[in-house]
Design an enzyme around this catalytic site. Structure first.
Site, PDB file in Angstrom:
ATOM      1  N   LYS A 166       0.848  -1.190   0.000  1.00 59.21           N
ATOM      2  CA  LYS A 166       0.000   0.000   0.000  1.00 59.21           C
ATOM      3  C   LYS A 166       0.883   1.239   0.000  1.00 59.21           C
ATOM      4  O   LYS A 166       1.506   1.577   0.999  1.00 59.21           O
ATOM      5  CB  LYS A 166      -0.916   0.058   1.221  1.00 59.21           C
ATOM      6  CG  LYS A 166      -1.963   1.179   1.122  1.00 59.21           C
ATOM      7  CD  LYS A 166      -2.450   1.681   2.465  1.00 59.21           C
ATOM      8  CE  LYS A 166      -1.625   2.824   3.000  1.00 59.21           C
ATOM      9  NZ  LYS A 166      -1.717   4.073   2.202  1.00 59.21           N
ATOM     10  N   GLY A 192      -4.573   3.033  -1.438  1.00 58.61           N
ATOM     11  CA  GLY A 192      -5.764   3.432  -0.707  1.00 58.61           C
ATOM     12  C   GLY A 192      -5.440   4.202   0.547  1.00 58.61           C
ATOM     13  O   GLY A 192      -4.271   4.410   0.903  1.00 58.61           O
ATOM     14  N   GLY A 214      -5.015   5.159   4.467  1.00 57.83           N
ATOM     15  CA  GLY A 214      -4.498   4.446   5.629  1.00 57.83           C
ATOM     16  C   GLY A 214      -5.578   3.860   6.519  1.00 57.83           C
ATOM     17  O   GLY A 214      -5.503   2.683   6.905  1.00 57.83           O
ATOM     18  N   VAL A 217      -7.272   0.799   3.792  1.00 57.30           N
ATOM     19  CA  VAL A 217      -6.387  -0.271   3.335  1.00 57.30           C
ATOM     20  C   VAL A 217      -5.320  -0.583   4.381  1.00 57.30           C
ATOM     21  O   VAL A 217      -5.043  -1.748   4.676  1.00 57.30           O
ATOM     22  CB  VAL A 217      -5.748   0.094   1.985  1.00 57.30           C
ATOM     23  CG1 VAL A 217      -4.733  -0.961   1.557  1.00 57.30           C
ATOM     24  CG2 VAL A 217      -6.823   0.249   0.914  1.00 57.30           C
ATOM     25  N   GLY A 218      -4.718   0.454   4.955  1.00 58.82           N
ATOM     26  CA  GLY A 218      -3.695   0.221   5.975  1.00 58.82           C
ATOM     27  C   GLY A 218      -4.247  -0.519   7.177  1.00 58.82           C
ATOM     28  O   GLY A 218      -3.619  -1.446   7.700  1.00 58.82           O
ATOM     29  N   GLU A 239       9.354   1.744  11.081  1.00 58.62           N
ATOM     30  CA  GLU A 239      10.363   2.799  10.942  1.00 58.62           C
ATOM     31  C   GLU A 239       9.592   4.104  11.045  1.00 58.62           C
ATOM     32  O   GLU A 239       8.835   4.460  10.146  1.00 58.62           O
ATOM     33  CB  GLU A 239      11.110   2.671   9.604  1.00 58.62           C
ATOM     34  CG  GLU A 239      12.388   3.498   9.535  1.00 58.62           C
ATOM     35  CD  GLU A 239      12.119   4.933   9.132  1.00 58.62           C
ATOM     36  OE1 GLU A 239      12.202   5.814  10.037  1.00 58.62           O
ATOM     37  OE2 GLU A 239      11.828   5.188   7.971  1.00 58.62           O
TER      38      GLU A 239
END
Length: 477
Positions: free
Chosen positions: A175, A206, A208, A211-212, A250
């Site tokens: 993504k 998409g 966050g 889709v995230g 990260e």
């Protein structure tokens, strides 16, 4: 690339083919230099994620058993495709992010090509076994991975996740950020042409929260690797927790650069300023807190002022610094500049007002603050823009205390009279990276942070190990 509309940005890439999204929603990609719409990219749905995960799960059963030789050939084929389409990748990042193309070439594209070839030479990791007493230690791929990549170094972080995962025999769903998704489409075309088996790589752009979130919580995803803000990273970890999947992050930084009393002051301050201003300050490792010996402070302020005022803005062949990535990011950075003034920092140069002749586009002036203390907001929070805080210190103990007085621990820097003199200081800094006397980023070495800057590592052997499960087989003694 002259026409981004030639990319299949209205499609998802799932199970080896270009497919329609269940959502049908399109999101504009804006050129931050001129505020023009480049193209529109489809936004995936939770149902699209389910489809992609099912494809990746089915493909994993086959892909995990491919030979190291086959995986090496495919990764090298991808790297060859990146070389052939280098200009497309440069333009895809440059036009959506705003980084000048001549800088984008070496900062955003050439390193990831190197990294792809690096991991092509490390596909034998699954064949390595070790004896531990009467046990045999084996390595196996972790499985299906969900990758959520950022807008500031989009190809860099794409390759930092995809390349080692492929080398380790994993499958994946990627993504990209809504702001900079175009290089992922170029990479999907390259991967398709390279002949990667269907379902091994899937692309679902998409939002966050849609889709995230679906990737993070999905029960059939074994690992999520996220790069972005600390705030969003916490949400990813929360969503992933019920399924006890591996999570690597990260995240943000507020990194110090300690300049010693015996350092080459001109070289150190110039390098420190350029480190922040490159990519318009949108670098998680940027050394935004410059710690300077009190006896050299006034001279350092003058050097920093000169460097900042010499920065050429724009996106042309002579430009060093482009716009911020979006209107939202520009406004955030301007708000921090105003906060610095309100808290009593001294504005040396720059400021919140638009740069002359750059009223159009999301530009912010290269800004230098002096007389900053470590309690100010601009010294504690990640600004993610071209803003430097100059902080004086009395002795090295104070410098190290100030440097480590932060919630973050991603990066740091030391500039001393020579690298040998810098190393004892570097050892005391609480950060996953330390740049000594201008040392460059190294794709062969691990990248990642301490504290609220995240966990896990990317690049180098350590980046490959993140995608491995260890199996201990107990043999008769």
């Amino acid at each position: 690339m002259t026409d981004f509309y030639k990319l299949k940005t209205d499609k998802l890439f799932i199970d080896g083919s270009w497919q329609d999204s269940r959502s049908g929603v399109l999101h504009p990609v804006i050129n931050p230099a001129n505020e023009a719409v480049i193209c529109e990219v489809v936004q995936g749905s939770a149902e699209d994620v389910d489809h992609a995960v099912a494809a990746a799960r089915a493909a994993f059963r086959r892909w995990r058993n491919t030979s190291a030789v086959d995986r090496t050939e495919l990764l090298n084929a991808i790297a060859d495709g990146m070389e052939r389409r280098k200009e497309d990748l440069i333009q895809a990042v440059s036009q959506a992010l705003g980084c000048p193309a001549h800088i984008c070439k070496w900062l955003h594209v050439e390193g990831p090509i190197y990294a792809m070839r690096y991991y092509a030479q490390h596909t034998d990791i699954l064949d390595k076994t070790e004896k531990a007493g009467h046990s045999l230690v084996m390595r196996e791929p972790i499985g299906v991975c969900g990758f959520i990549t950022p807008w500031n170094y989009p190809l860099h972080q794409f390759v930092g996740k995809v390349a080692p995962a492929l080398a380790a025999g994993c499958t994946m769903i990627c993504k990209p950020s809504e702001i900079t998704p175009l290089q992922d489409y170029v990479m999907a075309e390259i991967i398709e042409s390279a002949g990667l088996p269907p379902g091994v790589f899937n692309l679902v752009p998409g939002a966050g929260p849609v889709v995230g979130a679906a990737l993070s919580a999905h029960p059939d995803i074994d690992m999520v690797s996220f790069t972005g803000s600390t705030r969003a990273g916490i949400e990813v970890a929360k969503a992933a927790a019920p399924t006890v999947k591996r999570v690597t992050q990260e995240l943000g930084g507020k990194s110090p650069l300690i300049i010693t009393a015996d350092a080459d002051l001109e070289a150190a301050v110039r390098w420190g300023c350029e480190d922040v201003f490159i990519n318009s300050g949108q670098t998680c490792t940027a050394l935004t807190r410059m710690l300077i010996p009190a006896e050299h402070y006034d001279a350092a302020v003058a050097i920093a002022k000169n460097v900042a005022e010499g920065v050429t803005l724009g996106t042309g062949p002579d430009a060093f610094m482009g716009p911020l990535s979006s209107a939202r990011q520009r406004d955030i950075v301007r708000g921090y500049i105003e906060k610095g003034l309100a808290e009593g920092a001294r504005l040396v140069t720059g400021g919140a007002e638009p740069p002359v002749q750059f009223e159009q586009g999301f530009y912010v002036k290269p800004t230098v603050f002096a007389d900053v203390n470590n309690e100010m907001t601009i010294a504690r929070e990640e600004i993610f823009g071209p803003v430097i805080c100059l902080i004086p210190y009395g002795d090295m103990e104070e410098a190290i205390r100030i440097a480590n007085d932060t919630d973050y621990g991603l990066s740091s820097g030391v500039w001393a009279k020579d690298p040998e003199s810098a190393l004892p200081i570097a050892r005391r800094l609480e950060a996953g990276l330390c740049f000594v006397n201008g040392g460059e980023f190294n794709y062969d070495a691990p990248f990642g942070g301490y504290k609220r800057s995240g966990n896990g590592r990317e690049f180098g052997q350590a980046g490959l190990d993140e995608f491995i499960e260890l199996k201990s087989v107990q043999l008769p003694a």
